[in-house]
Each structure stands twice: as C-alpha cells, then as structure tokens.
Design a protein around this motif. Structure first.
Motif, short mmCIF file in Angstrom:
data_model
loop_
_atom_site.label_atom_id
_atom_site.label_comp_id
_atom_site.label_asym_id
_atom_site.label_seq_id
_atom_site.Cartn_x
_atom_site.Cartn_y
_atom_site.Cartn_z
N TYR A 48 30.91 48.33 15.23
CA TYR A 48 29.78 47.66 14.60
C TYR A 48 28.45 48.01 15.27
O TYR A 48 27.42 48.09 14.61
N THR B 186 32.24 40.43 12.79
CA THR B 186 32.99 40.37 11.53
C THR B 186 32.40 39.33 10.59
O THR B 186 32.40 39.52 9.37
N LYS C 30 29.37 40.87 8.92
CA LYS C 30 29.76 41.85 7.90
C LYS C 30 30.57 41.23 6.76
O LYS C 30 30.93 41.93 5.82
N GLU D 17 33.62 40.09 6.89
CA GLU D 17 35.02 40.52 6.96
C GLU D 17 35.94 39.31 7.22
O GLU D 17 35.49 38.29 7.73
N TYR E 166 38.20 38.27 9.36
CA TYR E 166 38.76 37.90 10.65
C TYR E 166 38.62 36.40 10.92
O TYR E 166 39.52 35.76 11.39
#
Length: 156
Positions: free
Chosen positions: A30, A146, A149, A151, A153
């Motif tokens: 990242y 995360t 973004k 995501e 997780y």
C-alpha cells in the motif's frame, strides 16, 4: 507517503519478528513502510531513568528530519478505534511526505522528544512489552490500509 516505525532496541523473540515482518511486507503493498531500530543503550545499570531517557532521546532525534511528521506511541496519547485510526491516517497522508511513528525505550521519552513530536497515539490503556507493540502496531497499520482501500480484512 513514506512511513517509518522507529524503535529503541531490537526484539529477541523470533516469533514476534516473523509476524511483524509479515505485516511490514503487507503494508508495503500500500505504501513505503520501514522499520528502523536504534540500538539500546549499553551499561544502563549505572544510569538513572532520566539519563537513559535523555540519551535515547538524543538517538531518536538524530534519526528525524525537520519535515517529518512525528507520532509518538505513548500511553498519554489519544486512543482510536481501528476505523478512526484509518481515517486519521488517510487525512494525515494527504499532507505529509514522511511520517515517523516512534516507540521509546523502557522509561518512555525525553522532554526533547515530546517537544519535537507532532502527535501522540496510545494503542491501549494496558501496558504491552516493546516486542509486542511492534506486532500490534504493524497489524493495526495494515488494518488501516485495508480499511482505507475498502478491502474485506476488517469486519465491523
């Protein structure tokens, strides 16, 4: 943004090192993220706590650039939930070229380091070993990446 976790003293536990290295590797997907270790002071039995903090503080300050945004991981800092930390990190990242998070020695930070700091964050009201803090912080930093973004997780 480039980020560094600056630590006083190395860890001797290979399990903590392996897990921490795993999260550092994940974070680097990242953004640029480095661990930098300042060797612990030698012959500290003859030094007072205040002198140890002062000498460690000098070593910490030598590692910092004037333009760095310095965040102390400190028991008196602000506590964040993971989502709040991610939001804080994202906002700071827009205006910061280099961010340095600092873990001090066993007795904390010198007054000079406190004066240089831009911010303080506490990971918990509980006390953790310096070896554990590296792992806890790198996991939370990865989690923040995360979350930023979007995501999967983090679950909330």
């Amino acid at each position: 943004m480039k980020t560094t976790l600056l630590l006083v003293g190395k860890t001797t536990n290979k399990h903590f090192t392996a897990c921490t290295d795993d999260y550092v590797s994940r974070i680097n997907h990242y953004m640029s993220f480095d661990l930098k270790v300042i060797p612990e002071l030698k012959n500290t039995k003859n030094l007072s706590q205040a002198i140890q903090k002062e000498r460690e503080g000098e070593l910490i300050l030598r590692q910092l650039q004037d333009s760095d945004y310095v965040v102390l991981l400190d028991e008196h800092g602000r506590e964040y939930r993971s989502i709040e930390f991610a939001s804080w990190l994202e906002k700071r990242g827009h205006n910061t070229r280099q961010m340095v998070f600092v873990v001090g020695g066993p007795y904390g930070f010198s007054d000079a380091v406190y004066k240089r700091a831009n911010d303080k964050i506490s990971l918990s009201q509980m006390t953790f070993s310096h070896q554990m803090i590296r792992l806890i912080f790198t996991e939370q930093f990865y989690r923040a990446c995360t979350i930023i973004k979007g995501e999967p997780y983090h679950h909330e």
